[in-house]
Design an enzyme around this catalytic site. Structure first.
Site, PDB file in Angstrom:
ATOM      1  N   GLU A  27       0.692  -1.224   0.321  1.00 17.10           N
ATOM      2  CA  GLU A  27       0.127   0.474  -0.879  1.00 17.10           C
ATOM      3  C   GLU A  27       0.768   1.536  -0.133  1.00 17.10           C
ATOM      4  O   GLU A  27       1.040   1.658   1.113  1.00 17.10           O
ATOM      5  CB  GLU A  27      -1.124  -0.044   1.193  1.00 17.10           C
ATOM      6  CG  GLU A  27      -2.402  -1.227   1.041  1.00 17.10           C
ATOM      7  CD  GLU A  27      -3.421  -0.844   2.114  1.00 17.10           C
ATOM      8  OE1 GLU A  27      -3.769  -1.716   2.136  1.00 17.10           O
ATOM      9  OE2 GLU A  27      -2.426  -0.696   3.271  1.00 17.10           O
ATOM     10  N   GLU A  77      -7.249  -7.338  -0.931  1.00  9.50           N
ATOM     11  CA  GLU A  77      -7.695  -7.301   0.830  1.00  9.50           C
ATOM     12  C   GLU A  77      -8.948  -7.353   1.000  1.00  9.50           C
ATOM     13  O   GLU A  77      -9.310  -6.104  -0.195  1.00  9.50           O
ATOM     14  CB  GLU A  77      -6.700  -6.934   1.123  1.00  9.50           C
ATOM     15  CG  GLU A  77      -4.855  -6.866   1.607  1.00  9.50           C
ATOM     16  CD  GLU A  77      -4.539  -5.730   2.209  1.00  9.50           C
ATOM     17  OE1 GLU A  77      -5.230  -5.288   3.197  1.00  9.50           O
ATOM     18  OE2 GLU A  77      -3.504  -5.890   2.596  1.00  9.50           O
TER      19      GLU A  77
END
Length: 679
Positions: A150, A307
């Site tokens: 991320e 995710e």
């Protein structure tokens, strides 16, 4: 990554066994396969474990983890761990620490606290990626590489400032060109030496994250920051590819995350992967749009859902549980929009720190006798039954929406005309109007080929990049229908206004001139009054609300389809259509309400021969994935109550039950149909 070569859809998630005593690992290896899972993302935040000091590497624990996964038939998505540097590195090399927007150097802590232009960070992170690739290149569990985690954030340190100057030299070549494109004679900002240029932050040009004195400077810094982080990713990517050229490499993106230009990043990713965390009150259409944006990053290729949470999140103000059926429904929503995986954060719930209340397959109680585990196991059984049928299939669409990160940055850095103009919200309005009627949509970049589409929408195309106007004109001249809106065609790629009247380079195509732009207060509206009927959807004399901004436009060659109903510009055009070659270009001069957009876009689709998918009704989402000889209609019921859906001429077999499906069929609350039809 060619997902068609996989035996079945990837199902699993983030797994952190190094955070637990090894006596717990055998139970994990019983529970994860029991849930039908076949992949685990490991080693995401293990740098401190792998490298306890600069001269020492220790892979013993990771060796055991990788061997354990293989022994239990679980693929490894192997991360490089470089999303959080070790404490020893911050102490020994303070230069790796970021400097924040206010000019303060941070201390060790959190994550993504590494300066992307630190030579030390770049060197040590690349070395680690190389050592991991060399050690595990032939490991039978290894399926996919996951670089860092991320990516995000900014740094305003002296090294970044020096690198920014180098980046500007490469872009502009001369200070004269830079001064021209930044309009630095405004406020006496002319630069005579590259070293006079400083980063735009709270100490210089910006007084907040989205308000700045010089849009050109801030826009270029944002580009530079995105490029700097991308360079860090590319260094690790290249190191891995040098050793494992045939294994796919990715990183996990975050949807509409503002600071990074994901279209640019996608060129350096073998497959797109992203993390989906909607709230319980996030509109279904927004999540769908974001999936389609991620799919669009690589021209419609399938992506990976890297995710999501199986139950609840931990970082929102109110972390609502996913009600029974929602996790399954939202997982299939990702698949319906092009995902070839369903993965979670996380597989075992953390025992401490800030994510200990983030949902997981294995809850703190530590066994399978929980609602969440049962739902995950049921989904795993269904996904396994699908085999590889859906893998690699794409979503055919005749409608595209153009999206651009740089355009968003420029709009939201703008000082005026309103703080309420949010680019993603305007794009979503148009997407939602199509989504609610069952139309399938691609999200494309400002660079993509438009020729496959019957209709192309470009909401708030404020920035017109070099060559764009000519490409759009060619598309329309060849028969395409193009729609853009208020506050379009205003500036070039460096946020300099295109002189000669709005909408600048688009003026000839649209056949209008926008003289002024009125900003309405929150809650204030004008009216759209239709002059003539537009199909059966918009009747002559019908009225709709519009808000935010109102362009005061004059029709030049365009036909006026609707006018404003109020204020001193009552009677001026608000909706125009301009024939251009074999096609037509539409301009919507304000931000309309949902009823207008559904009617307008529905009529445009009808007139273009674009049909909605079957099965659509309120609260029910429909998409279609297709391969050469078959198609898969997804019908997703986001309502809590049962509905009956009408499939029309579409008939086939429900992949989840094996039963034939045709005509009108019931669909349970939060239920899913996947109907296979052969060509």
């Amino acid at each position: 990554m060619d997902t068609t070569k996989l035996p079945k859809m990837l199902y699993g998630g983030d797994y952190n066994p190094e955070q637990w005593d090894e006596s717990i690992w055998p139970e994990d290896m019983r529970l994860i396969p029991l849930a039908g899972m076949n992949i685990a993302t490991v080693n995401v935040f293990s740098w401190a474990m792998l490298q306890p000091n600069e001269d020492t590497y220790n892979f013993e624990t990771l060796d055991r983890i990788m061997d354990m996964l293989h022994k239990n038939g679980i693929y490894a998505c192997l991360a490089t761990s470089t999303g959080a540097h070790p404490a020893w590195m911050a102490r020994k090399y303070p230069e790796v620490l970021r400097t924040d927007f206010d000019g303060r150097q941070r201390k060790f802590g959190g994550r993504h606290n590494s300066c992307p232009n630190s030579p030390v960070y770049r060197s040590l992170s690349t070395q680690l990626a190389s050592k991991l690739a060399e050690r595990y290149k032939d490991h039978p569990a290894l399926l996919l590489w996951h670089v860092s985690n991320e990516y995000g954030g900014e740094c305003y340190c002296d090294r970044c400032e020096a690198a920014f100057r180098d980046w500007l030299r490469a872009k502009y070549g001369t200070l004269d060109k830079l001064n021209e494109q930044w309009n630095t004679r405004f406020w006496g900002h002319s630069f005579y030496d590259w070293d006079e240029i400083v980063l735009p932050n709270a100490q210089s040009e910006q007084w907040s994250s989205d308000r700045t004195c010089f849009q050109g400077i801030s826009l270029d810094y944002t580009r530079f920051n995105s490029d700097s982080l991308l360079d860090c990713y590319k260094l690790e990517y290249d190191a891995i590819k040098a050793i494992t050229p045939d294994l796919p490499v990715t990183t996990n993106l975050m949807g509409t995350y503002k600071p990074l230009d994901y279209f640019k990043w996608a060129k350096h990713m073998d497959i797109i992967a992203w993390d989906n965390y909607p709230s319980m009150d996030t509109p279904t259409s927004y999540t769908s749009m974001t999936h389609d944006l991620m799919r669009g990053l690589k021209n419609g290729a399938p992506f990976l859902l890297m995710e999501q949470t199986p139950s609840q999140q931990n970082w929102q103000a109110y972390n609502t549980l996913k009600r029974p059926g929602i996790m399954r429904l939202w997982s299939y929503q990702a698949v319906a929009h092009g995902s070839d995986s369903v993965m979670f954060f996380q597989l075992r719930r953390s025992v401490g720190a800030c994510e200990k209340y983030h949902g997981a397959l294995i809850e703190h109680v530590g066994h399978e006798h929980t609602r969440v585990f049962r739902e995950c196991a049921q989904l795993g059984k269904e996904l396994n039954s699908l085999g590889n049928k859906l893998l690699g299939s794409r979503l055919p669409s005749r409608i595209a929406i153009m999206y651009d990160w740089e355009n968003r940055w420029a709009i939201e850095y703008s000082s005026g005309p309103t703080v309420d103009l949010k680019y993603v919200d305007e794009v979503h309005k148009y997407y939602r109007a199509l989504h609610e009627q069952g139309y399938q949509v691609d999200i494309v970049s400002f660079e993509d080929d438009l020729s496959p589409y019957a209709i192309v929408l470009a909401p708030v195309m404020y920035m017109v990049k070099p060559g764009m106007a000519a490409r759009i004109e060619a598309y329309v001249a060849a028969g395409g229908k193009f729609v853009t809106t208020f506050f379009s065609g205003i500036v070039n790629e460096n946020d300099l206004v295109t002189l000669g009247g709005y909408p600048g380079e688009l003026r000839g195509l649209l056949g209008i001139w926008a003289e002024e732009i009125d900003a309405l207060f929150p809650g204030q509206h004008n009216r759209i009054v239709m002059k003539d009927a537009l199909g059966t959807q918009l009747q002559a004399g019908s009225e709709y609300n519009c808000s935010i901004l109102c362009d005061l436009i004059h029709a030049e060659s365009a036909e006026v389809m609707a006018v404003y109903g109020d204020d001193f510009y009552k009677g001026m055009p608000v909706l125009t259509r301009n024939p251009f070659g074999s096609g037509e270009a539409w301009y919507v001069a304000s931000s309309p309400d949902a009823d207008f957009l559904q009617g307008f876009l529905g009529a445009l689709c009808d007139n273009s021969g674009v049909k909605p998918l079957p099965g659509k009704q309120p609260g029910v989402e429909v998409t279609l994935r297709a391969q050469e000889d078959r198609s898969y209609l997804f019908v997703l019921n986001h309502n809590a109550a049962e509905v009956f859906v009408e499939l029309g001429e579409y008939a086939g077999v429900d992949l989840l039950t094996g039963e034939p499906v045709a005509g009108q069929v019931p669909l349970a609350g939060y239920g899913v149909l996947i109907i296979e039809q052969f060509a």
